[in-house]
Design an enzyme around this catalytic site. Structure first.
Site, short mmCIF file in Angstrom:
data_model
loop_
_atom_site.label_atom_id
_atom_site.label_comp_id
_atom_site.label_asym_id
_atom_site.label_seq_id
_atom_site.Cartn_x
_atom_site.Cartn_y
_atom_site.Cartn_z
N GLU A 125 31.54 38.57 90.55
CA GLU A 125 32.27 37.91 91.65
C GLU A 125 31.32 37.69 92.81
O GLU A 125 30.40 38.46 92.99
CB GLU A 125 33.38 38.84 92.20
CG GLU A 125 34.38 39.34 91.22
CD GLU A 125 35.02 40.65 91.72
OE1 GLU A 125 35.42 40.72 92.89
OE2 GLU A 125 35.10 41.57 90.91
N LYS A 167 30.13 38.04 96.61
CA LYS A 167 30.40 39.05 97.63
C LYS A 167 30.65 38.31 98.93
O LYS A 167 29.73 37.79 99.57
CB LYS A 167 29.20 39.99 97.78
CG LYS A 167 29.47 41.14 98.73
CD LYS A 167 28.35 42.16 98.65
CE LYS A 167 28.63 43.40 99.45
NZ LYS A 167 28.74 43.18 100.88
N TYR A 216 39.83 41.60 95.37
CA TYR A 216 38.79 41.99 94.42
C TYR A 216 39.03 43.34 93.76
O TYR A 216 38.16 43.83 93.05
CB TYR A 216 37.40 41.93 95.04
CG TYR A 216 37.22 42.75 96.30
CD1 TYR A 216 37.35 44.15 96.29
CD2 TYR A 216 36.91 42.13 97.51
CE1 TYR A 216 37.17 44.88 97.43
CE2 TYR A 216 36.73 42.86 98.66
CZ TYR A 216 36.86 44.24 98.62
OH TYR A 216 36.69 44.97 99.76
N CYS A 268 15.65 12.64 131.60
CA CYS A 268 14.46 12.08 132.22
C CYS A 268 14.82 10.66 132.62
O CYS A 268 15.33 9.89 131.81
CB CYS A 268 13.32 12.07 131.21
SG CYS A 268 12.05 10.86 131.58
N CYS A 288 8.94 6.14 129.69
CA CYS A 288 8.63 7.46 129.16
C CYS A 288 8.28 7.31 127.68
O CYS A 288 9.08 6.81 126.89
CB CYS A 288 9.84 8.39 129.32
SG CYS A 288 9.67 9.97 128.48
S1 IVH Z 1 34.17 45.92 95.54
C1 IVH Z 1 34.36 50.28 94.92
N1 IVH Z 1 34.01 43.31 95.45
O1 IVH Z 1 31.54 44.55 100.23
C2 IVH Z 1 34.17 48.83 95.14
N2 IVH Z 1 33.52 44.40 97.50
O2 IVH Z 1 29.59 46.81 100.29
C3 IVH Z 1 34.35 48.44 96.53
N3 IVH Z 1 32.99 42.90 99.34
O3 IVH Z 1 33.58 47.00 101.67
C4 IVH Z 1 34.17 47.04 96.88
N4 IVH Z 1 33.24 41.02 98.21
O4 IVH Z 1 34.16 44.56 102.08
C5 IVH Z 1 33.88 44.41 96.21
N5 IVH Z 1 33.97 41.01 95.25
C6 IVH Z 1 33.83 42.10 96.00
C7 IVH Z 1 33.48 42.04 97.36
C8 IVH Z 1 33.32 43.23 98.07
C9 IVH Z 1 32.96 41.56 99.39
C10 IVH Z 1 32.68 43.79 100.48
C11 IVH Z 1 33.77 44.79 100.76
C12 IVH Z 1 33.16 46.13 100.66
C13 IVH Z 1 31.70 45.84 100.77
C14 IVH Z 1 30.93 46.85 99.98
#
Ligand code: IVH
Length: 789
Positions: A124, A126, A236, A448, A454
């Site tokens: 997925e 992030k 997620y 200017c 210019c």
């Molecule tokens: S999983 C135990 N999936 O990243 C698993 N986190 O560094 C916990 N985040 O606090 C998180 N996209 O705010 C997960 N597809 C995704 C995510 C995701 C963004 C953020 C989330 C988390 C942080 C972790």
């Protein structure tokens, strides 16, 4: 009041219809009805609920924003802690992670001859936002919380309810009795830009990036503010659960989607770490084109039994990892601020930075826009600053790190004289013309005053003049223009037409052949269309569209030169500010001289002719009275007055006839007083007469109804082209659309009729789908053109 069974039934029906539309719109991304239809259903529900307040339930779509502002957020303990993720920055880190997973699961490892057992991972993006927890009991949203320190978060229940793609009630059936959904709340790029634009307009504080905007919007004590922000959820994972769920991570996410929760459209299954790496590269390639910002991708062991077996280490799961992309923001030092002079003389500050790599590209300059922006940032030379490079956008300075300001930091000062020509630098004035009065305030742009004297402005003016969409003189690149100016061969665009072979040959890049080619190209440009010529002049605020509108409506250079600002405002999309720019451009001695020289030196304008009948037909007396901007006379008053008087002369007469005016209906006392005062001033009478005379000269006759645009199938529509088109070039597509009567605009708004999106389309496409604007791909677009002939 008794509740009729039909009202209760209708309410239930409306709620389920609205929920279904929301689901299609937000979760499936396939809007099923136009916005107006949604609004109709929504308003009907609202009216019924007002009539029958006892039927209002918390999960009704009307109940997203409720209650008043809080004084503080309550605390919420997370039953299941909200963890964070370990990071991988390099390929090797990810291979290590996969090795640890396989060792932890006791799976055979690979050797020289084979890859060993492969683990299935979910992949997925992030998202860069804010983690939230949403608690559903018996399918109803009962609580929302921030992550906080992972064990305790803040109660933001009222705020999460305002987020449109979070269901207040789960759909379908089979959900666990207690279900805690976790996900990221974020703001799309388009949403971020729109929000910042609104903030700037209302004098509020702007946000440095979408992440800060999301955090600042969600943690608002007043849920009405949160409701006004373009927040979205992407689910997620899950927290506490009482009930049954599928036994794989992807299975769970798909179940969430079925219950109405949004999940990432980029979710994928990878068999083995190599497929994870391929996913990382594929998402990296389309990172800039995604409608939201991401800072990496997340890989999770898909099998839940495996997840349980692997467990946790400290506050991170052993079964998941974030594979990060290069950061979009970096810290660096502001070495200096230099000033650049643009085509219209605007003197703009540019940040010279200690070179730093931002998302893979070395950045050593960043735009600062104008001095207001410098002031807003509180920027000083020597400061440590945060630089941001999002997508293909020019790098920006988004913030000063105040704690790191050195003792010898220097203020940024606008130079008093132009760094290129030494002319005086002036602060522009903002002129506000309203209700017959002009008021002045300091603008944010410095200019200017040297203009074509210019070298910087001259070079830019000529580069613009010869450019492809203007006079289209091939063979004159920026470098050549610079040489021509620096050698003193060209002092204005008109001088291009007196250039001789001996003057060019020998300049860098100009041998015999190329010199002849250039002269031929200059000669070939002598017969531009009026629109091209107007555009080529480089009138401030007059782009290609406005140039075309001017040429099409007035159809002669002389008329455009002489048009009064008020007359210009009869043109579609020409406001008073632009009208004044155009008018004062042609009043300017120097500009008049250059234009006269161009014509003397053989420019022959094409496509000059009669005033367009549509323009000639659009003048109304009421419109004229409105344009005179008389205090206290608004649209309705102007209309009533026009209906009664029938001609400008009668209006003037009437205004000075005490008795007649005092018994006149349709205008209030204040309006009458203002009218009397306005026309008591001889200068105003003269001005009004001059406008009327010019309108008549241009062939206008008072008409009470604006004529409908004639014939063309796309008349009145605004189209936007974005991304790259493969079969037809964008320029040609644009010409085609215009010939069918459409206007082609550069940005998407609620007024956009249709967006044509080719591969690589980014924020404009996102905005279109956000606004529910019709979108065509190239094939559909070509089919549509065919259909329209
Ligand atoms: S999983 C135990 N999936 O990243 C698993 N986190 O560094 C916990 N985040 O606090 C998180 N996209 O705010 C997960 N597809 C995704 C995510 C995701 C963004 C953020 C989330 C988390 C942080 C972790």
């Amino acid at each position: 009041m008794s509740v009729t069974p039909t009202a209760a039934e209708r309410i239930a029906q409306l709620r389920s219809e609205l929920d279904a539309h929301n689901y299609r719109y937000y979760v499936l991304d396939e809007p099923s009805v136009p916005d107006v239809e949604y609004d109709r259903l929504f308003n009907e529900l609202k009216a019924l609920e007002t009539e029958h307040p006892q039927l209002v339930t918390p999960e009704s779509p009307t109940q997203r924003v409720g209650g008043s502002a809080l004084s503080a957020f309550g605390e919420i303990r997370h039953e299941v802690p909200m963890l964070s993720l370990g990071n991988a920055f390099e390929e090797a880190d990810l291979l290590d992670f996969d090795r640890r997973v396989r060792e932890g699961l006791d799976l055979p490892s690979g050797d020289l001859f084979g890859g060993g057992a492969e683990v299935e991972y979910s992949c997925e993006p992030k998202l860069d936002g804010l983690a939230v927890s949403l608690l559903y009991r018996d399918g109803l949203l009962v609580r929302g919380a921030t992550r906080g320190d992972g064990s305790t978060g803040e109660d933001i229940s009222v705020n999460v309810r305002t987020i449109r793609n979070i269901p207040l009630k789960l759909q379908g059936s089979g959900w666990p009795r207690v279900l805690e959904v976790r996900g990221e709340v974020f703001i799309s790029r388009a949403g971020f830009e729109a929000l910042n634009a609104r903030q700037l307009e209302s004098g509020g504080k702007t946000f440095a990036n979408p992440r800060n905007a999301a955090a600042g919007s969600l943690r608002q004590l007043d849920p009405k503010i949160t409701a006004s922000r373009p927040l979205q959820l992407c689910s997620y994972g899950i927290g506490q659960v009482q009930g049954e769920l599928p036994d794989s991570h992807i299975g769970i996410l798909q179940a969430l989607k079925g219950w109405g929760l949004p999940i990432s459209p980029e979710l994928q299954l990878a068999k083995g770490v190599q497929e994870c790496l391929a996913y990382y590269r594929a998402i990296g390639d389309k990172r800039d084109a995604l409608p939201y910002e991401i800072d990496g991708v997340v890989f999770k062991v898909n099998n839940l039994a495996y997840q349980r077996e692997l467990g946790f280490r400290a506050r991170e799961p052993r079964w998941a990892i974030a594979h990060k992309f290069p950061a979009l923001e970096e810290l660096t030092e502001l070495l200096d601020v230099e000033f650049q002079v643009g085509r219209t003389g605007a003197v703009t500050p540019v940040a010279r930075l200690k070179p730093v790599k931002v998302a893979g590209v070395t950045v050593s300059n960043a735009t600062l826009h104008n001095m207001d922006e410098v002031a807003r940032l509180g920027l000083m030379i020597g400061d440590t600053v945060i630089i941001r490079r999002a997508g293909d956008v020019i790098p920006q300075v988004v913030q000063v790190v105040a704690e790191r300001r050195p003792a010898d930091a220097r203020a940024v000062q606008i130079p008093e004289s132009c760094p290129v020509c030494g002319s005086h630098v002036e602060r522009t004035q903002l002129v506000k013309r309203s209700k017959g009065k002009e008021s002045f305030s300091a603008g944010s742009i410095y200019r200017c005053v040297g203009r074509l004297a210019c070298a910087a402005q001259l070079k830019q003016a000529i580069i613009h003049f010869v450019s492809r969409r203007a006079m289209d003189i091939e063979g004159l690149g920026e470098k050549s223009v610079e040489q021509l100016v620096d050698e003193g061969l060209v002092g204005s665009p008109a001088d291009l037409y007196t250039l001789r072979f001996e003057q060019i040959v020998g300049l860098e890049g100009f041998a015999e052949l190329s010199s002849n080619n250039l002269l031929a190209a200059i000669a070939a440009s002598r017969k531009p269309s009026l629109a091209r010529f107007i555009y080529a002049l480089g009138i401030p605020d007059v782009g290609e569209e406005t140039a075309k509108v001017l040429a099409r409506a007035l159809a002669s250079l002389r008329r455009i030169e002489q048009a009064l600002p008020e007359v210009l405002t009869y043109l579609p999309d020409v406001g008073l500010e632009v009208a004044y720019e155009i008018h004062s451009f042609f009043r300017d001695e120097h500009n008049r001289k250059v234009i006269a020289q161009l014509l003397e030196r053989g420019i022959e304008l094409q496509e000059e002719g009669e005033v367009h009948p549509e323009f000639a037909g659009c003048a109304t007396l009421a419109g004229l009275l409105d344009k005179l901007n008389i205090a206290g006379i608004a649209v309705t008053g102007a209309k009533n007055l026009a209906d009664k008087a029938g001609s400008l002369e009668r209006v003037i007469e009437l205004s000075q006839d005490w008795l007649e005016l005092s018994v006149m209906k349709g205008l209030n006392e204040k309006g009458k007083q203002a009218l009397r005062e306005f026309f008591a001033e001889p200068a105003n009478v003269e001005h009004a007469r001059a406008i009327e005379a010019q309108l008549r000269e241009f062939g206008m006759h008072w008409q009470s109804e604006k004529k409908a645009v004639e014939g063309l199938p796309l008349a009145g529509q605004t189209w936007v082209l974005t991304g790259s088109l493969e079969v037809m070039s964008r320029d040609i597509a644009k010409d085609k659309l215009e010939s069918l009567g459409a206007k082609v605009a550069g940005s998407v708004s609620a007024k956009t009729s249709c967006v044509v999106a080719g591969p690589g389309a980014g924020s404009k496409l996102a905005k279109a789908s956000e606004l529910g604007v019709r979108v065509l791909d190239e094939a559909q677009f070509l089919a549509e053109l065919e259909r329209l002939g």
